[in-house]
Design a protein around this motif. Sequence first.
Motif, short mmCIF file in Angstrom:
data_model
loop_
_atom_site.label_atom_id
_atom_site.label_comp_id
_atom_site.label_asym_id
_atom_site.label_seq_id
_atom_site.Cartn_x
_atom_site.Cartn_y
_atom_site.Cartn_z
N ALA A 251 10.88 -8.88 -7.30
CA ALA A 251 12.25 -8.39 -7.16
C ALA A 251 12.48 -7.08 -7.92
O ALA A 251 13.33 -6.27 -7.54
CB ALA A 251 13.24 -9.45 -7.64
N ASP A 252 11.72 -6.87 -8.99
CA ASP A 252 11.90 -5.66 -9.80
C ASP A 252 11.12 -4.46 -9.26
O ASP A 252 11.22 -3.36 -9.81
CB ASP A 252 11.45 -5.92 -11.25
N SER A 253 10.34 -4.67 -8.21
CA SER A 253 9.50 -3.59 -7.69
C SER A 253 10.34 -2.45 -7.14
O SER A 253 10.02 -1.27 -7.32
CB SER A 253 8.57 -4.12 -6.61
N LEU A 254 11.44 -2.79 -6.43
CA LEU A 254 12.30 -1.75 -5.87
C LEU A 254 12.89 -0.88 -6.96
O LEU A 254 12.92 0.36 -6.84
CB LEU A 254 13.41 -2.39 -5.03
N GLN B 68 -0.43 5.89 -13.37
CA GLN B 68 -1.29 4.71 -13.45
C GLN B 68 -0.57 3.54 -14.10
O GLN B 68 -0.65 2.40 -13.62
CB GLN B 68 -2.56 5.06 -14.22
N ALA B 69 0.17 3.81 -15.17
CA ALA B 69 0.92 2.74 -15.85
C ALA B 69 2.01 2.18 -14.95
O ALA B 69 2.26 0.96 -14.94
CB ALA B 69 1.50 3.26 -17.15
N THR B 70 2.66 3.05 -14.16
CA THR B 70 3.74 2.59 -13.28
C THR B 70 3.19 1.74 -12.14
O THR B 70 3.82 0.75 -11.73
CB THR B 70 4.52 3.79 -12.72
N ILE B 71 2.02 2.11 -11.59
CA ILE B 71 1.41 1.29 -10.55
C ILE B 71 1.07 -0.09 -11.09
O ILE B 71 1.29 -1.12 -10.42
CB ILE B 71 0.16 2.00 -9.98
N SER B 72 0.54 -0.15 -12.30
CA SER B 72 0.24 -1.45 -12.92
C SER B 72 1.51 -2.28 -13.10
O SER B 72 1.53 -3.48 -12.84
CB SER B 72 -0.46 -1.23 -14.27
N ALA B 73 2.60 -1.60 -13.55
CA ALA B 73 3.86 -2.32 -13.71
C ALA B 73 4.41 -2.80 -12.37
O ALA B 73 4.99 -3.87 -12.27
CB ALA B 73 4.89 -1.42 -14.41
N LEU B 74 4.20 -1.99 -11.32
CA LEU B 74 4.67 -2.38 -10.00
C LEU B 74 3.95 -3.63 -9.50
O LEU B 74 4.57 -4.54 -8.94
CB LEU B 74 4.42 -1.23 -9.01
N LEU B 75 2.65 -3.70 -9.77
CA LEU B 75 1.87 -4.86 -9.30
C LEU B 75 2.16 -6.10 -10.13
O LEU B 75 1.98 -7.24 -9.64
CB LEU B 75 0.37 -4.54 -9.33
N ASN B 76 2.57 -5.91 -11.37
CA ASN B 76 2.83 -7.05 -12.25
C ASN B 76 4.29 -7.51 -12.22
O ASN B 76 4.63 -8.48 -12.88
CB ASN B 76 2.46 -6.71 -13.69
N SER B 77 5.15 -6.78 -11.49
CA SER B 77 6.57 -7.12 -11.49
C SER B 77 6.85 -8.29 -10.55
O SER B 77 6.06 -8.61 -9.68
CB SER B 77 7.39 -5.91 -11.04
N GLY C 233 0.81 -1.22 0.00
CA GLY C 233 0.00 0.00 0.00
C GLY C 233 0.84 1.26 0.00
O GLY C 233 0.54 2.22 -0.73
N VAL C 234 1.91 1.28 0.79
CA VAL C 234 2.79 2.45 0.84
C VAL C 234 3.48 2.66 -0.50
O VAL C 234 3.64 3.80 -0.96
CB VAL C 234 3.82 2.29 1.97
N ALA C 235 3.89 1.57 -1.16
CA ALA C 235 4.55 1.69 -2.47
C ALA C 235 3.60 2.30 -3.50
O ALA C 235 4.01 3.17 -4.29
CB ALA C 235 5.03 0.32 -2.94
N MET C 236 2.33 1.88 -3.50
CA MET C 236 1.36 2.46 -4.43
C MET C 236 1.12 3.94 -4.12
O MET C 236 1.06 4.78 -5.03
CB MET C 236 0.05 1.68 -4.36
#
Length: 259
Positions: free
Chosen positions: A168-171, A250-259, A84-87
């Motif tokens: 692992a790619d989220s950071l 919005q695109a970056t949040i989607s990428a964060l959740l899919n990483s 949640g904090v990352a989003m």
Amino acid sequence: MSALTLTAEQINAWVGLILWPMFRIAGLLSIMPALGGGEVPVRVRIALAFLLTILIAPTLGAMPEVDPLSADSIFISLQQLLIGVAMGLLVLLAFNAVTMAGESIAITMGLGFALMNDPQNGSQVPTVSQFYLILATLLFLALDGHHAVLLLLNASFTLLPVGQSLGADSLWTLVRWGQIVFSGALAIALPALAALLTVNIIMGVITRAAPQLNLFSVGFPITMTVGFAAIMFTLPTFQFSFENLLSMTQATISALLNS
């Protein structure tokens, strides 16, 4: 008529169904602008997080069969809080780009000393930055940006069910997104900065050619007047730049959740 009996497994499942999603939602609302952050009282954020949890809980799948008082439960809670904090951090950095753009314009036009308190960041920012931040918040709400973030929050429980952590790619996604503070600020402030830079160059050339005119004595009001005019005429470009910034968020949040 037999009495209603509840097993420990049923109680643990109900507690987990509310507790763990609420940690993720509360993590988002803790720093997300407009719906959370420092400008919203803590009690309101907690109540909103609980309300959203009640609305989202029926759509969630089975929770991990973990004792809510165990070490595994604490680890899962920290995972959900981190997600949640990352989003929320991705959205906050987009708004920080707007703040930096306002600071750049304010310093260039000579209003860098005119400060006011920013409840979102808990610090003092130039008045121009606060103006852009309020405008960005109104645009965020008018463009249904808060609805888009809440829909992504709901989708995150499908992409990252409770019990799973960020990849692992989220950071690196978060680190790379930090550059938006500078590139986004430049995209927003560039039209006004170009006008102010032109005025400063003109005054510098005139002062160099005719020092007896002493333009620096009237340079401050001239720069300030041109700065206000530049802000007024570049507001349509601000809307366009901020819309692009929200789309990228919005695109970056989607990428964060899919990483």
